[in-house]
Scaffold this active site. Structure first.
Site, short mmCIF file in Angstrom:
data_model
loop_
_atom_site.label_atom_id
_atom_site.label_comp_id
_atom_site.label_asym_id
_atom_site.label_seq_id
_atom_site.Cartn_x
_atom_site.Cartn_y
_atom_site.Cartn_z
N GLU A 256 -17.10 20.07 1.18
CA GLU A 256 -17.41 21.95 0.67
C GLU A 256 -17.72 22.08 -0.51
O GLU A 256 -19.07 22.40 -0.50
CB GLU A 256 -15.84 21.80 0.20
CG GLU A 256 -14.80 21.98 2.15
CD GLU A 256 -15.26 22.61 2.84
OE1 GLU A 256 -15.65 24.27 2.94
OE2 GLU A 256 -16.20 22.17 3.77
N TRP A 259 -21.99 22.22 0.31
CA TRP A 259 -21.79 22.96 1.32
C TRP A 259 -22.31 23.97 0.23
O TRP A 259 -23.16 24.75 0.70
CB TRP A 259 -20.46 23.63 1.99
CG TRP A 259 -21.09 22.69 3.62
CD1 TRP A 259 -19.74 21.48 4.04
CD2 TRP A 259 -21.20 22.81 4.50
NE1 TRP A 259 -20.05 21.52 4.78
CE2 TRP A 259 -20.81 22.48 5.87
CE3 TRP A 259 -22.59 23.92 5.03
CZ2 TRP A 259 -21.78 22.29 6.93
CZ3 TRP A 259 -23.54 24.18 6.06
CH2 TRP A 259 -23.16 22.80 7.29
N TRP A 340 -24.45 40.51 11.91
CA TRP A 340 -23.75 39.50 11.25
C TRP A 340 -23.98 40.22 10.08
O TRP A 340 -23.29 40.31 8.84
CB TRP A 340 -24.33 38.35 10.82
CG TRP A 340 -25.57 38.59 11.06
CD1 TRP A 340 -26.54 38.07 11.72
CD2 TRP A 340 -26.61 37.90 9.40
NE1 TRP A 340 -28.40 37.78 11.09
CE2 TRP A 340 -27.86 38.15 9.80
CE3 TRP A 340 -25.67 38.02 8.16
CZ2 TRP A 340 -28.92 38.09 8.63
CZ3 TRP A 340 -26.76 38.25 7.13
CH2 TRP A 340 -27.91 37.76 7.74
N TRP A 363 -22.35 33.40 7.36
CA TRP A 363 -21.88 34.59 8.46
C TRP A 363 -23.59 34.12 9.13
O TRP A 363 -23.12 34.38 10.63
CB TRP A 363 -22.10 36.13 8.23
CG TRP A 363 -21.27 36.18 7.53
CD1 TRP A 363 -20.52 36.24 6.04
CD2 TRP A 363 -20.24 37.11 8.60
NE1 TRP A 363 -19.58 37.56 6.63
CE2 TRP A 363 -19.23 37.97 7.96
CE3 TRP A 363 -20.02 38.02 9.28
CZ2 TRP A 363 -17.86 38.53 8.54
CZ3 TRP A 363 -19.21 37.97 10.63
CH2 TRP A 363 -18.73 39.18 10.15
#
Length: 432
Positions: A256, A259, A340, A363
């Site tokens: 994570e 990311w 979005w 998003w």
């Protein structure tokens, strides 16, 4: 006129393991910490009861107390940073300005302007890597280009991380701090902001939680995520210390953090993604943008319980569980065919841990317009997501007290119909 060196705090509101501060105190005398409440950012915030501004203000007070114990202080200003530096260069004889790099488009423009101003006065502006393990430009593919897909990027990142043996910085050389009486800190009210009753999670990395992160992270009814996002955003926790802990405890948690760096890299090399699709063809999608449906989504009144629970959690606490973020974003963009950018802007207003690169990346991932290698026809089914991740409806019932009664609204749209409409709309736009 006093000779001083400034260390400019921004997204690094801590004394320990702070790269720019470390080097300022190693290499200079009379180092005075500085924080600027940036009008260019604050003036854009519509809600003056913003918990993030209050959080920053609290952290500045904490830093002030810690620096006071070392015979120093923090200089706090409110205004446009370039104008603040014009003023400071008249008040002090500035030897140098040290700071840590920021990679967002506005931050880069701001720093170029400050660098230019200081350069004209012969004042060095020295910047350091601090909020990332590997900043944009450190990881390229074999062709010397940035990675557009996460998986190969993460492999190279991990390999480099293991080789480099990253360590936190040693203790600071406090004797080079500028010795002065405590300086006043501007109040929230003087900047037209208010206190809130939102509770900020602790910046302590819970080792047990991280150890079991891969098992628990998808279940919103339990405390399975660290909630350290706001602390990473404003640097009240060191990314080096957190990544080292994650590497010892849980590969999924470390992933994570990778990311986060992937999206920061994407934004740095593609600043247009702030308001354009990463995949340009997707800017052809004819969004429906029904304002009444958007309002229902914002309020958590869509008739889809997992979506509504997530939105109510966000509106009440400034936090939304990571799995639920994907569900609500997919619902807005696919079920309702709402742009979005509308959803991203709403999250930007509400999320305590709002961070431009990750918010934008998440998003665009959900909308199918971003870096995701999956085809556009992935549409999350809210009911099957509920069955998998909130089977006992504990999360839903926590946030929707009227669930199961006639007070709870009927679904705003039929899932099967909405899914097909989204797929047909995307397909038609991309093939036109």
């Amino acid at each position: 006129m006093q000779k001083i060196t400034l260390f400019w705090f921004r997204r690094d509101l801590r004394l320990e393991d702070n790269t720019g501060l470390f080097y300022a105190l190693q290499q200079e005398n009379n180092v005075l910490p500085l924080f600027i409440f940036d009008k260019n950012i604050l003036d854009k915030l519509e809600d003056k009861a913003d918990a993030r501004v209050e959080f920053i203000h609290d952290q500045i007070r904490n830093l002030s107390e810690k620096l006071k114990s070392k015979g120093s202080s923090i200089l706090v200003r409110y205004g446009d940073p370039v104008e603040v530096y014009k003023s400071l260069s008249k008040e002090y004889e500035l030897q140098a300005v040290y700071t840590n790099r920021d990679y967002e488009p506005y931050a880069k423009e701001r720093d170029q302007a400050v660098d230019k101003l200081l350069g004209e006065k012969g004042i060095p502006f020295l910047t350091f890597k601090d909020q990332m393990i590997y900043e944009p430009g450190e990881i390229f593919n074999g062709s010397g280009e940035f990675y557009k897909v996460f998986t190969p990027f993460s492999r190279v990142w991990l390999s480099k991380f293991k080789e480099d043996k990253i360590e936190p910085l040693p203790s600071l050389n406090w004797k080079n701090l500028y010795q002065c009486d405590p300086m006043p800190i501007i109040s929230l009210q003087e900047m037209a902001f208010e206190n809130t009753d939102i509770i900020i999670p602790s910046n302590t990395a819970d080792e047990e939680l991280i150890r079991h992160y891969d098992q628990n992270r998808n279940f919103p009814a339990i405390k399975g995520t660290s909630r350290l996002g706001i602390h990473l955003r404003f640097g009240t926790i060191s990314i080096r210390k957190l990544a080292l802990k994650a590497a010892q405890l849980n590969d999924t948690y470390l992933n994570e953090l990778i990311w986060r760096e992937f999206y920061m890299m994407i934004l740095a090399f593609n600043p247009q993604v702030v308001d354009q699709a990463f995949k340009p063809a997707y800017d052809q999608i004819p969004w429906r943008n029904n304002e009444a449906e958007f309002e229902a989504w914002c309020k958590g009144e869509t008739g889809y319980p997992i979506v509504d629970a997530g939105m109510r959690e966000l509106n009440t606490t400034g936090f939304m569980h990571n799995r639920v973020r994907m569900i609500v974003a997919s619902f807005l963009t696919k079920h309702l065919l709402i742009d979005w950018r509308w959803g991203e802007a709403y999250f930007a207003k509400k999320l305590l841990d709002y961070e431009l690169a990750s918010n934008n990346g998440g998003w665009q991932w959900a909308a199918g317009t971003g870096t995701d290698a999956q085809p556009y026809f992935r549409v999350f089914n809210p009911e099957s997501q509920t069955e998998k991740f909130d089977k006992e409806l504990r999360y839903i019932k926590r946030w929707i007290p009227e669930f199961g009664s006639n007070k709870y609204p009927k679904p705003i749209v039929d899932h099967k119909f909405a899914r097909q409409r989204a797929i047909d709309t995307y397909k038609s736009a991309l093939n036109s």
